[in-house]
Design a protein around this motif. Structure first.
Motif, short mmCIF file in Angstrom:
data_model
loop_
_atom_site.label_atom_id
_atom_site.label_comp_id
_atom_site.label_asym_id
_atom_site.label_seq_id
_atom_site.Cartn_x
_atom_site.Cartn_y
_atom_site.Cartn_z
N ALA A 78 0.83 -1.21 0.00
CA ALA A 78 0.00 0.00 0.00
C ALA A 78 0.86 1.26 0.00
N THR A 79 1.93 1.24 0.79
CA THR A 79 2.81 2.41 0.86
C THR A 79 3.54 2.62 -0.47
N SER A 101 13.58 12.29 -4.85
CA SER A 101 13.01 11.21 -4.06
C SER A 101 13.31 11.49 -2.60
N GLY A 102 12.69 10.72 -1.73
CA GLY A 102 12.94 10.86 -0.31
C GLY A 102 12.58 12.22 0.23
N LYS A 103 13.52 12.82 0.96
CA LYS A 103 13.25 14.10 1.64
C LYS A 103 13.01 15.24 0.66
N LEU A 124 6.09 10.59 9.95
CA LEU A 124 5.55 9.34 9.41
C LEU A 124 5.82 9.23 7.91
N SER A 125 5.71 10.34 7.20
CA SER A 125 5.98 10.33 5.76
C SER A 125 7.46 10.05 5.50
N GLU A 126 8.35 10.65 6.29
CA GLU A 126 9.78 10.38 6.13
C GLU A 126 10.09 8.92 6.40
N GLN A 145 -1.13 3.15 10.37
CA GLN A 145 -0.24 4.23 9.93
C GLN A 145 -0.37 4.46 8.43
N VAL A 146 -0.55 3.38 7.69
CA VAL A 146 -0.75 3.52 6.25
C VAL A 146 -2.06 4.25 5.97
N GLU A 147 -3.09 3.95 6.76
CA GLU A 147 -4.36 4.67 6.60
C GLU A 147 -4.18 6.17 6.85
N VAL A 148 -3.36 6.50 7.84
CA VAL A 148 -3.08 7.92 8.11
C VAL A 148 -2.40 8.56 6.90
N LEU A 149 -1.44 7.85 6.31
CA LEU A 149 -0.76 8.37 5.12
C LEU A 149 -1.72 8.53 3.95
N LEU A 150 -2.58 7.54 3.75
CA LEU A 150 -3.56 7.62 2.67
C LEU A 150 -4.47 8.83 2.85
N HIS A 151 -4.96 9.00 4.07
CA HIS A 151 -5.83 10.13 4.36
C HIS A 151 -5.09 11.46 4.17
N GLN A 152 -3.85 11.49 4.65
CA GLN A 152 -3.04 12.71 4.54
C GLN A 152 -2.84 13.12 3.09
N PHE A 153 -2.47 12.20 2.23
CA PHE A 153 -2.21 12.55 0.83
C PHE A 153 -3.51 12.77 0.05
#
Length: 176
Positions: A78-79, A101-103, A124-126, A145-153
């Motif tokens: 997912a990530t 890429s990355g930072k 979390l994104s880093e 945590q992946v759900e948080v990233l999905l929601h964030q983006f």
């Protein structure tokens, strides 16, 4: 029994009613004609701008749809899918992001987020950006945590703006 019309003097001398001519729907005076043309031009202008905005935001709709299809049960996969989509969006918005890429890429997302996007989890994104390069067995993010990233983006896609990013880029270029 059959009906016969009356033959009395009451109906003598009656004539059919004259129907008045129909009224035109087109305005008759110059003031109304000018107002009609101005309203039509304004309506076409609004429709044209709405269509332009709709076409301009096509990438947002596609990316949000793609993010909504990501299943967070497998956090590694997912990530990887999420950052593949976000990289595609970043390159679409700014072609110079192709080499980042990355930072550096995360910095682009931070610079283009708006004030409305208060829940952007930089740490979390880093962590996720660092771990997608590791083997799947070493990946430590959990589905929440992946759900948080999905929601964030997803939220970033809805509310980002390139205005401040381009202003910053112009300032950097003027000093060179």
């Amino acid at each position: 029994m059959s009906h016969t019309p009356p033959t009395t003097y009451v109906l003598k001398g009656l004539s059919d009613v004259q129907v008045p001519p129909s009224i035109s729907w087109f305005p008759q005076t110059i003031g109304w004609k000018i107002l009609f043309v101005a309203f039509t031009a304004f309506s076409l202008f609004v429709i044209y701008n709405a269509f332009k905005k709709y076409k301009k935001n096509r990438y947002r709709r596609h990316a949000i749809k793609d993010i909504s299809l990501i299943n967070s049960d497998n956090p590694y996969k997912a990530t990887c899918e999420l950052f593949h989509i976000m990289k595609r969006v970043a390159v679409y918005l700014e072609p110079s992001n192709a080499s980042k890429s990355g930072k550096e890429l995360l910095q682009f997302f931070l610079e283009t987020k708006t004030i409305d996007c208060v829940h952007f989890h930089k740490k979390l994104s880093e962590q996720a950006l660092q771990q997608i390069w590791l083997p799947e067995t070493m990946f430590t993010l959990i589905p929440e945590q992946v759900e948080v990233l999905l929601h964030q983006f997803r939220y970033w896609l809805l509310h980002h703006s390139l205005e401040n990013y381009h202003k910053k880029e112009q300032k950097v270029n003027t000093h060179d």
